[in-house]
Each structure stands twice: as C-alpha cells, then as structure tokens.
Design a protein around this motif. Structure first.
Motif, PDB file in Angstrom:
ATOM      1  N   THR A 194      41.639 -46.553  -5.311  1.00  0.00           N
ATOM      2  CA  THR A 194      40.901 -45.659  -4.609  1.00  0.00           C
ATOM      3  C   THR A 194      40.572 -44.295  -5.571  1.00  0.00           C
ATOM      4  OG1 THR A 194      41.934 -46.374  -2.554  1.00  0.00           O
ATOM      5  CG2 THR A 194      40.427 -44.264  -2.496  1.00  0.00           C
ATOM      6  N   LEU A 195      39.179 -44.619  -6.005  1.00  0.00           N
ATOM      7  CA  LEU A 195      38.611 -43.308  -6.916  1.00  0.00           C
ATOM      8  C   LEU A 195      38.072 -42.419  -6.181  1.00  0.00           C
ATOM      9  CD1 LEU A 195      37.616 -45.641  -9.740  1.00  0.00           C
ATOM     10  CD2 LEU A 195      39.724 -44.770  -9.467  1.00  0.00           C
ATOM     11  N   CYS A 196      38.277 -41.205  -6.522  1.00  0.00           N
ATOM     12  CA  CYS A 196      37.421 -39.866  -5.916  1.00  0.00           C
ATOM     13  C   CYS A 196      37.904 -38.757  -6.968  1.00  0.00           C
ATOM     14  CB  CYS A 196      38.125 -39.657  -4.573  1.00  0.00           C
ATOM     15  SG  CYS A 196      39.930 -39.052  -4.628  1.00  0.00           S
ATOM     16  N   ALA A 197      37.049 -37.871  -6.928  1.00  0.00           N
ATOM     17  CA  ALA A 197      37.169 -36.538  -7.793  1.00  0.00           C
ATOM     18  C   ALA A 197      38.347 -35.967  -7.439  1.00  0.00           C
ATOM     19  CB  ALA A 197      35.956 -35.624  -7.660  1.00  0.00           C
ATOM     20  N   ALA A 198      39.047 -35.510  -8.358  1.00  0.00           N
ATOM     21  CA  ALA A 198      40.393 -34.642  -8.156  1.00  0.00           C
ATOM     22  C   ALA A 198      39.942 -33.353  -7.957  1.00  0.00           C
ATOM     23  CB  ALA A 198      41.555 -34.775  -9.493  1.00  0.00           C
ATOM     24  N   ILE A 199      40.458 -32.563  -6.962  1.00  0.00           N
ATOM     25  CA  ILE A 199      40.275 -31.165  -6.761  1.00  0.00           C
ATOM     26  C   ILE A 199      41.333 -30.543  -6.995  1.00  0.00           C
ATOM     27  CG2 ILE A 199      39.735 -29.562  -4.622  1.00  0.00           C
ATOM     28  CD1 ILE A 199      38.425 -32.017  -3.322  1.00  0.00           C
ATOM     29  N   ASN A 220      50.744 -42.632  -7.288  1.00  0.00           N
ATOM     30  CA  ASN A 220      49.751 -41.407  -7.042  1.00  0.00           C
ATOM     31  C   ASN A 220      49.747 -40.546  -8.156  1.00  0.00           C
ATOM     32  OD1 ASN A 220      49.201 -42.302  -4.204  1.00  0.00           O
ATOM     33  ND2 ASN A 220      51.112 -40.972  -3.729  1.00  0.00           N
TER      34      ASN A 220
END
Length: 93
Positions: free
Chosen positions: A34-39, A5
């Motif tokens: 799995t790609l997503c914008a990091a917050i 991670n």
C-alpha cells in the motif's frame, strides 16, 4: 509470513528497495504493498519566555519608529514569496 512497515525513499528512477528479513532472503517473495506519501511528524515549536518576547517586541517597535524597515522591504508579501520559492504561500492579498 512477516509484516514490514517502513518509510522508504525512492531511487532517482522511482524504484524502491525493501530490506528483507533473513528468513525471506532465499527464494521468491510475494509482496502486497500500500503506497502513500509519508508524512513527517510535526515538531513542537519551542515558545520563548515572556521576557524574551518583550525584548523582541521592543526591538520591533524601535524599528517601526525609525521607519527604515519600509525602505528595506517596501512590499513584505513579495519579499516573502521570493524567500519561500520552495513552496507556494497561501493566497495573501
């Protein structure tokens, strides 16, 4: 099999470089991503002590009485939009 991670900043060309554990550095590696914008986690904003707030309020009241702020910043919304060109402000009419 190992699970990684990570929040990784992409290079300018959009590629990502994943650091591999020593055990997977030799040979081919199968990856499921799995790609997503990091917050970013929200930082707690410190709340000033009541006496500090009272001093600030008194200073603002004094400025308001002098009437000079309206001469310096006649349109506060336009001023704020100019200051925050890095992101859009919510619609303020």
């Amino acid at each position: 099999m190992e699970t990684i991670n990570a929040i990784i900043e992409p290079d300018e060309d959009g590629t990502l470089h994943v650091p591999l554990p020593e055990s997977l550095r030799h040979g081919k590696v199968a990856i499921t991503a799995t790609l997503c914008a990091a917050i970013e986690p929200r930082q707690k904003i410190p709340v000033p002590a009541p006496e500090i707030l009272a001093v600030r309020r008194a200073a603002l009241d004094e400025l308001r009485e002098l009437g000079e702020v309206a001469k310096i910043v006649p349109d506060p919304v336009a001023w704020q939009r100019k200051q925050r060109q890095d992101r859009p402000l919510p619609d303020i009419e």
